[in-house]
Design an enzyme around this catalytic site. Sequence first.
Site, PDB file in Angstrom:
ATOM      1  N   ASP A 257     -22.367  52.749  17.937  1.00  0.00           N
ATOM      2  CA  ASP A 257     -23.607  53.452  17.641  1.00  0.00           C
ATOM      3  C   ASP A 257     -24.428  52.736  16.576  1.00  0.00           C
ATOM      4  OD1 ASP A 257     -22.938  55.435  19.456  1.00  0.00           O
ATOM      5  OD2 ASP A 257     -22.013  56.728  17.947  1.00  0.00           O
TER       6      ASP A 257
ATOM      7  N   TYR B   7     -10.873  51.912  16.394  1.00  0.00           N
ATOM      8  CA  TYR B   7     -11.924  52.151  15.410  1.00  0.00           C
ATOM      9  C   TYR B   7     -11.288  52.293  14.035  1.00  0.00           C
ATOM     10  CZ  TYR B   7     -15.444  52.942  19.008  1.00  0.00           C
ATOM     11  OH  TYR B   7     -16.313  52.774  20.057  1.00  0.00           O
TER      12      TYR B   7
END
Length: 251
Positions: free
Chosen positions: A61, A125
Amino acid sequence: MVVCAPARYLVFFQYFGTKYSGVMETSSDQSLIGVQNYLEKAVQNLKPVAPVKFHISSRTDTGVHALCNSAHLDIQRAPGKPAFEEKQLVHGLNRHLKPEPIRILNAHRVPSTFHARFSALSRTYIYRLLMGCSHHSEIPVFERDLCWAPGGGYLNVPAMQEAAQFLVGTHDFSTFRSLGSETPFQSPIRTVFQVDIQPSSGFLSHHYEHRGLEFWELKFRSRSFLYRQALLDQTLRPMLLYSTTLSFLRA
């Protein structure tokens, strides 16, 4: 003259995501555009016969960084010109990516049946937390945009580690995604392989040890995540360093 078939490559790349809308391609009239826009502009400077598309394995993002993302691309050269050697492709792309904070790490020639997204075995992540700052202005300048510094006291790490294990395994993650971020047809079932909470180090942190700052990494590994899946509070996402996307791919 014989026209050679396109050559398919798997490339690994990294980027400092603060100035980008994310990794995926966007329209060029937006104030922030995607990393993919710059990758595809760079490869066009290598004079392929047809436009080249990067098929990226993992979405990130706005403002999120990648230590190592991956993509595949097909390049067809002009008749009589051989396919790019792997190092030649890396150097050529990096030359045309300057001065953007995007770098190709390496490239591998792969079969035409290979797909970077669907061949990925896992994605990881990493959220970085900085503890010990009473105000965001106390974050070291070299850590700006690379970590999140929540106020308050220090972390109850044993409790966090115990709670994190409830995320491991196969679960319905509907309550962990943004409203309206998914089509109703996509399954919210995901399998999380690993959750780790470990102490970490900051950039040049040994030069300010006297400040008593603590760095922590929260690592989440899964085959895939939901679009905008927030395993931590949503406010973390724009602030995290190295929401790292690592792909381990089948040969």
